[in-house]
Structures are given as C-alpha cells and as structure tokens.
Scaffold this motif. Structure first.
Motif, PDB file in Angstrom:
ATOM      1  N   LYS A 190      -2.316  -9.468 -47.928  1.00  0.00           N
ATOM      2  CA  LYS A 190      -2.709  -8.072 -47.680  1.00  0.00           C
ATOM      3  C   LYS A 190      -3.773  -7.634 -48.703  1.00  0.00           C
ATOM      4  CE  LYS A 190       0.566  -5.110 -46.018  1.00  0.00           C
ATOM      5  NZ  LYS A 190       1.745  -4.261 -46.153  1.00  0.00           N
ATOM      6  N   ILE A 191      -3.574  -8.035 -49.955  1.00  0.00           N
ATOM      7  CA  ILE A 191      -4.529  -7.669 -51.012  1.00  0.00           C
ATOM      8  C   ILE A 191      -5.853  -8.407 -50.808  1.00  0.00           C
ATOM      9  CG2 ILE A 191      -4.983  -7.882 -53.506  1.00  0.00           C
ATOM     10  CD1 ILE A 191      -2.014  -7.189 -53.945  1.00  0.00           C
ATOM     11  N   ARG A 192      -5.743  -9.689 -50.450  1.00  0.00           N
ATOM     12  CA  ARG A 192      -6.980 -10.468 -50.221  1.00  0.00           C
ATOM     13  C   ARG A 192      -7.796  -9.880 -49.071  1.00  0.00           C
ATOM     14  NH1 ARG A 192      -4.350 -15.243 -52.274  1.00  0.00           N
ATOM     15  NH2 ARG A 192      -3.182 -15.553 -50.356  1.00  0.00           N
ATOM     16  N   LYS A 193      -7.095  -9.208 -48.157  1.00  0.00           N
ATOM     17  CA  LYS A 193      -7.799  -8.680 -46.974  1.00  0.00           C
ATOM     18  C   LYS A 193      -8.489  -7.337 -47.238  1.00  0.00           C
ATOM     19  CE  LYS A 193      -5.948 -10.901 -42.933  1.00  0.00           C
ATOM     20  NZ  LYS A 193      -4.828 -10.950 -41.998  1.00  0.00           N
ATOM     21  N   ILE A 194      -8.275  -6.740 -48.400  1.00  0.00           N
ATOM     22  CA  ILE A 194      -8.974  -5.474 -48.692  1.00  0.00           C
ATOM     23  C   ILE A 194     -10.461  -5.792 -48.804  1.00  0.00           C
ATOM     24  CG2 ILE A 194      -9.236  -3.554 -50.329  1.00  0.00           C
ATOM     25  CD1 ILE A 194      -6.331  -4.115 -51.245  1.00  0.00           C
ATOM     26  N   ASP A 195     -11.243  -5.176 -47.965  1.00  0.00           N
ATOM     27  CA  ASP A 195     -12.672  -5.510 -47.909  1.00  0.00           C
ATOM     28  C   ASP A 195     -13.407  -4.933 -49.122  1.00  0.00           C
ATOM     29  OD1 ASP A 195     -15.352  -5.786 -47.342  1.00  0.00           O
ATOM     30  OD2 ASP A 195     -15.085  -5.435 -45.192  1.00  0.00           O
ATOM     31  N   PRO A 196     -13.940  -5.788 -50.010  1.00  0.00           N
ATOM     32  CA  PRO A 196     -14.579  -5.279 -51.222  1.00  0.00           C
ATOM     33  C   PRO A 196     -15.829  -4.438 -50.943  1.00  0.00           C
ATOM     34  CG  PRO A 196     -14.914  -7.664 -51.024  1.00  0.00           C
ATOM     35  CD  PRO A 196     -13.960  -7.269 -49.947  1.00  0.00           C
ATOM     36  N   PHE A 197     -16.369  -4.590 -49.746  1.00  0.00           N
ATOM     37  CA  PHE A 197     -17.599  -3.862 -49.423  1.00  0.00           C
ATOM     38  C   PHE A 197     -17.362  -2.450 -48.920  1.00  0.00           C
ATOM     39  CE2 PHE A 197     -19.374  -8.019 -49.488  1.00  0.00           C
ATOM     40  CZ  PHE A 197     -20.627  -7.783 -50.009  1.00  0.00           C
ATOM     41  N   MET A 198     -16.170  -2.205 -48.443  1.00  0.00           N
ATOM     42  CA  MET A 198     -15.944  -0.949 -47.742  1.00  0.00           C
ATOM     43  C   MET A 198     -15.382   0.160 -48.624  1.00  0.00           C
ATOM     44  SD  MET A 198     -17.150  -1.184 -44.811  1.00  0.00           S
ATOM     45  CE  MET A 198     -18.418  -2.282 -45.355  1.00  0.00           C
ATOM     46  N   HIS A 199     -15.218  -0.135 -49.905  1.00  0.00           N
ATOM     47  CA  HIS A 199     -14.622   0.868 -50.785  1.00  0.00           C
ATOM     48  C   HIS A 199     -15.331   0.884 -52.125  1.00  0.00           C
ATOM     49  CE1 HIS A 199     -11.344   0.607 -47.920  1.00  0.00           C
ATOM     50  NE2 HIS A 199     -11.373  -0.701 -48.089  1.00  0.00           N
ATOM     51  N   ASN A 200     -15.265   2.062 -52.763  1.00  0.00           N
ATOM     52  CA  ASN A 200     -15.667   2.064 -54.167  1.00  0.00           C
ATOM     53  C   ASN A 200     -14.415   1.704 -54.972  1.00  0.00           C
ATOM     54  OD1 ASN A 200     -14.090   4.360 -54.236  1.00  0.00           O
ATOM     55  ND2 ASN A 200     -15.828   5.759 -54.312  1.00  0.00           N
ATOM     56  N   MET A 201     -14.556   1.702 -56.296  1.00  0.00           N
ATOM     57  CA  MET A 201     -13.461   1.206 -57.126  1.00  0.00           C
ATOM     58  C   MET A 201     -12.170   2.026 -56.928  1.00  0.00           C
ATOM     59  SD  MET A 201     -13.735  -1.480 -58.807  1.00  0.00           S
ATOM     60  CE  MET A 201     -15.376  -1.586 -59.412  1.00  0.00           C
ATOM     61  N   GLU A 202     -12.315   3.340 -56.764  1.00  0.00           N
ATOM     62  CA  GLU A 202     -11.116   4.167 -56.579  1.00  0.00           C
ATOM     63  C   GLU A 202     -10.472   3.902 -55.216  1.00  0.00           C
ATOM     64  OE1 GLU A 202      -9.522   5.617 -59.030  1.00  0.00           O
ATOM     65  OE2 GLU A 202     -11.182   4.861 -60.235  1.00  0.00           O
ATOM     66  N   GLY A 203     -11.310   3.565 -54.228  1.00  0.00           N
ATOM     67  CA  GLY A 203     -10.792   3.202 -52.909  1.00  0.00           C
ATOM     68  C   GLY A 203      -9.987   1.910 -52.994  1.00  0.00           C
ATOM     69  N   ILE A 204     -10.509   0.955 -53.778  1.00  0.00           N
ATOM     70  CA  ILE A 204      -9.804  -0.325 -53.974  1.00  0.00           C
ATOM     71  C   ILE A 204      -8.452  -0.045 -54.642  1.00  0.00           C
ATOM     72  CG2 ILE A 204      -9.839  -2.519 -55.272  1.00  0.00           C
ATOM     73  CD1 ILE A 204     -11.870  -2.577 -53.023  1.00  0.00           C
TER      74      ILE A 204
END
Lengths: 228, 403
Positions: free
Chosen positions: A188-202
């Motif tokens: 689930k964590i690996r699937k968080i898209d690094p491009f679609m969020h800023n750091m607070e979104g992550i």
C-alpha cells in the motif's frame, strides 16, 4: 522466544546547492547543456524537485522553467510526464529529456528567449545525511513519528530511498515488510504515487495507511479479550 | 543565545548545529568584512559569531580598515558588479590591494576556515597562511561589468570556494560555487514578537489611524522600489475599498537620488491625508516591526531587487506579501501559496483588493509563508549551511556525506 525487531531509525538529509556556472536562455541552449552536464546536475533538477516547496503543476525544474519562464505549456506538460524512476541509468533519463526538447523544437515554432535574468541555471547539490534522534520499535511508535518528523526526513526515506534501494521501493515499506512481514501494508505504501502529492500529501497517505493497520491490530486484541 | 531559537527554528537545524559543534569543536572560523555596523552582513555576523562560539567553535570576526579613497574605490567595484558602468583604473586596483596588504599585516588571519565577505577584503587571499578560504559574495552579480568581474576573478580563483546568495548571481569559475540564501534573525528587534502596547506606541507616534485597513511598503525611497507605482495601485484600490497607505523608509544618505525620489513621491501623493510617508531614522527596527505586524496588506513592489529580505521579514510575521517578480523576491514568494508575484500597477491593485476582501485567504497564505520562512530563511539555517560547506571542504570530492 521474543523476536528482536530492528528499530526504524529516522534520518534526514539536507542539500546545499552548487552552481555549475552554466545557464540557458532558450530551448536550444537548454538541450546543448543537458547533453553535456554532470549526472549530479540532471539528478538535482529531476529527482530533487520534490525537496522544494512546489506547486503540483510540474514534476521537475526543466518543466517548471518551460512553463513559467518560456510559457511553453505543451512542452512543460511533456517534460512533467517524464518519470525519473523509470530509468536505471542517469544517461537514459538525460536522453529522454533531450528527445522531448528536440522533438518539440522540430514540431513547433522556436519559442522566444527567456527574459534577461530568467535564464535556466544549471545547479547540482551536495547532500548531508544525519540521524534525527528518533527510533521506532513498533508500528504505533512509527505512526507517531511519521506524524511529527520534518518533511526532509520523509523525503530521505520516501523519495531518496527509491534511488538508493532501486526497484520502486522505499525505506518505510521495506522496514514494515522485513520487521513485521506486513506485505499488504508495505505494498500500500509502495503504491503511493510520488508524483501526485507534495510532501504533506505523502505524509497524510502514510499516516492513513499505517493508522488503519494499527487499528486492525488493536481490534485483534479486542477480539482476544472478548473470547476470554 | 542558542536556546533562544528552541521552538522557533526547525529542530533538525538545531540538532545539526549541535552535531557540527561536536565535530568542529575548538576549530577556528574567521570572518572578515569591511564594516562592524550597518548593512546586512554586519547585522548577521553580530548574531552569528556568538552562536558559533556557543557551539564550541572558535569563531572570530575581523574588520579591515581603509580611508575614504579606499571606500570610494570599493563602492565603484560594488556598483560595477551590480552592472553599473564604472571605470576602475590600474592605480585604483593597486590602492585596493595596498590597503588590504596593510590590513593583512595587522590582522590575525590564521584560522582553519576563513570567510571573506564581499569585494572590499578580497585581495587578502594573497596573504593566506593556512586553512581553507572562501569568498562570500552578497552582491547581485548576475549582470556584472565584464572588466571589473574579470579582474576580481584573479583573486576569486585563488580561493577554495565561493558562496553566492542566488544561483543567477554565480559566475562560471574554476572553483566550487555554493549557493546559500540569506536569512533573517527571528529574535532580533526587527522580527521578535511585540506586545500590544509596543505596537500601539509606534502607531500613535506616527498618528496612524487603525479604523481602516492599512497597506504598507517598507523600503528606501529609490525608483527601483517603485513607490510611485505603489501609490498608483493604492488609488485604484481606493475606488473599491477605503484604506490607508504607509510608505516607510530610511533616508538613503549614500544615494544622491534619494531626496529627489522622496520629493517626487510627496508630490505624487498630493497631500492625500490617507497616505503616510514616514521617513524613519536608522535603527527604527522596532517601528518597522510594529508597522509590518499591523498592516493588512504588505507590498514589495520592486522593479529591480537584490534579494529583498523585507519580504521574509514580513512573512515571518504571518503576513503574505505582494511582491514584484524580480531579484530574490520569487524565491521567497511562491505565487498563490505564500503571496502573489506581480508585474504591473494593475496587477498589484488586483491582488491588494483580493487580500482586502478575503481575510481567510490572507490568514491561510500568511501561515504558509511563516512556515516557509521558518524552514528556509532563518539565521540558524544559514549557519547550518556554512558549517555544511566547511564539512564538505574537509571531504573534497564527495557529494554525499553521512554524519
């Protein structure tokens, strides 16, 4: 016998900018310099874009410059669509950037030069990694920590780790899988898209995923208690 | 003093400073510039040296001396680096060197790391005895006069590294060139929290009414700061929102045009009772602080700017800024997030009206701006970066280091 779990040690990195002294005022110059500039410079303008406080309009400095300084929206969209994690070698990423710029120059009228003072400046960085003095021994401690560590720490473990570890993984999911065998949460964590969020979104997505898992674990304990 | 930054500066910066303190314990760090008081460099050094010493680093600060001929020459060099046409004769360059040679005889230049600030003491590199030497350039040298720049390069390339404030100020050189953003001191008189009484004291001193929103620009009376443009923007806004305008600045004694610009501004304001032109004496830090904290809308509508730290000073007080898209201002204002960047009088007027009519937006952007300054523009970050560069110079050739 109790299994010893390796605690998660939170680290952080800071980057100090270094100028290469090179700059470009138009797309041809940009392409010429990209062709010969250091790998560290390409790395900084692509992978390290997420370390800056940015708006989610672009995903790298080249796209940002094309959009904001040259006002070439289509080109900036093309450049923003390049995923640096798709490339194993820095040279492959460099070639992709060159292809996109050169292709654009072939298809469209040559854009104007950037205004004086608004040229693209090629930089690189030196990076210092240090422990922030926070260790998590279990998921509950980990959850508390990711709520409060600074964004630079999230960057180090979530973004920078992808380059360090390779294979589209990050420090958080690796630890969760290795220490607790929680494959589903790691995935689930690996699937968080690094491009679609800023750091607070992550941070928000990490907290949600881990919180859900901690709650599930607690519910198991609840069930045990009720069955007594 | 270090403890005063607890709860203000990011924890990681303070932690890193302490780690550096342990690594560099008792090592010597010398700063040399040309003035003990006045100007941003002296202001930061006054605060930085005691913090470094408290960390266990043997920090010293030396000031070179020179006569008026020397400072006339260095003023010309400064202006030429900023792009003004100036002629520096061979005799002037020789005098510049000679004054530095005299200073080198008197000053103790021995240290593990030496930072030489700006062009006045740059020839001191010829008298290096030991240690790593870094030239710290605070000037906007993005468009320098070539001959002057080429001459300075002879000195510059003897250094181990150079530091510039903004990437576009850096020149192509054969030495390492680091970029370190300038900073503000959150506990100085200009930026510390003020009590209600302290703020009211300033407002009543200048007889400023508090019954209407206040627009403010703090800057010297200089055409590049566009005070006339600010009044024009105020007039557009005034048609929609009743407000007052404060233009506050110190008289620029080293600027012969200052008085002429001030007169132009007064004339353009046409005795409007809602326009307050405040000529603040030097060291009016507390008054500036109070004005920034009271204003509803703060502008820095510059047409040309070095870095424009007044933007960070204002953002630190939780106020978003409407700034000209020039110099270092876009590095501080993320358009639409921590304030607005504008390119015209009309643009400024529109954004002022947006702020006056959307207090929620002002609050939201103000909070984001304050956090942005906390992370990027506080003095502790600047010290952290200086010490990082020192550490990297000791491990030359490495681009990643772990502490």
């Amino acid at each position: 016998m109790e299994v010893m779990i390796e605690p998660f040690e939170f680290k952080q990195c800071i980057s100090i900018l270094k100028s290469t002294g090179k700059k470009a005022k138009n797309l041809r110059e940009l392409s010429d310099v990209i062709a010969v500039i250091s790998d560290e410079c390409i790395f900084h303008h692509t992978y390290q874009y997420f370390l800056k406080g940015h708006i989610l309009e672009y995903t790298n400095d080249f796209a940002h410059w094309a959009g904001e300084s040259l006002e070439e929206r289509a080109l900036s969209e093309h450049l923003s669509n390049i995923d640096p994690y798709d490339f194993k070698e820095m040279n492959d990423l460099r070639n992709k950037l060159l292809n996109v710029v050169d292709d654009y120059l072939r298809k469209f009228p040559e854009p104007r030069d950037a205004m004086p003072g608004d040229e693209f400046h090629f930089n690189e960085t030196v990076t210092l990694i240090f422990p922030v003095g926070i260790r998590a021994k279990n998921l509950a401690e980990f959850l508390t920590a990711i709520k409060y560590v600074e964004a630079g720490s999230l960057y180090y473990h979530f973004y920078e780790a992808r380059i360090r570890l390779g294979g589209g993984t990050d420090d958080f999911s690796r630890w969760i899988e290795d220490a607790f065998g929680k494959k589903e949460l790691a995935e689930k964590i690996r699937k968080i898209d690094p491009f679609m969020h800023n750091m607070e979104g992550i941070r928000k997505h990490l907290v949600e995923a881990v919180e859900e898992e901690v709650r599930k674990d607690m519910e198991v304990i609840d069930r045990c208690l009720t069955s007594i | 003093m270090f403890n005063e930054y607890l709860g203000i500066s990011p924890k990681s910066d303070l932690l890193l400073l302490q780690m550096f303190g342990a690594k560099l314990n008792q090592k010597s760090f010398l700063h040399v510039n040309s003035t003990r008081a006045g100007g941003g460099v002296a202001e930061i050094l006054q605060r930085m040296i005691p913090i470094l010493r408290e960390l266990g680093i043997d920090a010293r600060w030396e000031v070179i001396e020179g006569d008026s001929r020397f400072f006339d020459i260095t003023k010309k060099i400064h202006n030429a680096l900023q792009g003004n046409p100036e002629t520096i004769s061979d005799g002037m360059w020789r005098y510049h060197f000679e004054v530095n040679r005299h200073n080198a005889e008197k000053l103790n230049l021995e240290a593990d790391v030496v930072f030489i600030h700006d062009p006045q003491p740059i020839p001191l590199i010829n008298f290096r005895k030991a240690g790593k030497w870094v030239w710290r350039c605070h000037i906007d040298a993005s468009n320098p006069q070539k001959e002057v720049c080429d001459y300075l390069m002879r000195y510059c390339e003897q250094y181990d590294a150079a530091i510039f404030s903004v990437a576009k100020f850096a020149q192509a050189m054969a030495i390492d060139e680091f970029i370190i953003l300038p900073s503000i001191d959150p506990i100085s008189e200009k930026n510390r929290e003020l009590t209600e009484e302290e703020t009211m004291e300033t407002l009543s001193k200048f007889q400023i009414p508090t019954d209407r929103p206040i627009m403010l620009q703090v800057s010297r009376f200089d055409r590049f700061k566009d005070p006339i443009g600010v009044i024009s923007a105020y007039r557009i806004v005034k048609k929609y929102n009743d407000c007052i305008l404060i233009l506050a600045g110190s008289p620029a004694t080293d600027d012969p045009e200052g008085e002429a610009v001030l007169n132009e501004v007064r004339e353009y304001a046409e005795n409007d009772p809602d326009v307050f032109i405040l000529l603040l004496p030097p060291f009016s830090d507390k008054d500036i602080n109070a004005l920034q904290r009271t204003a509803t809308v703060v502008l820095q509508k510059s047409l040309k700017e070095g870095f424009g730290l007044t933007v960070s000073e204002t953002m630190w007080k939780g106020k978003p800024v409407i700034g000209g898209a020039t110099g270092g201002i876009p590095l501080q204002i993320i358009h639409g997030v921590t304030g607005f960047l504008v390119n015209s009088v009309e643009g400024a007027a529109f954004r002022i009206r947006q702020f006056l009519n959307n207090p929620e937006m002002v609050k939201r952007m103000g909070e984001k701006g304050k956090e942005y300054v906390r992370k990027n523009f506080l003095i502790t970050r600047q010290i952290r970066d200086y010490l990082s560069i020192w550490y990297f110079m000791e491990h030359k050739g490495k681009s990643i280091l772990e502490l």
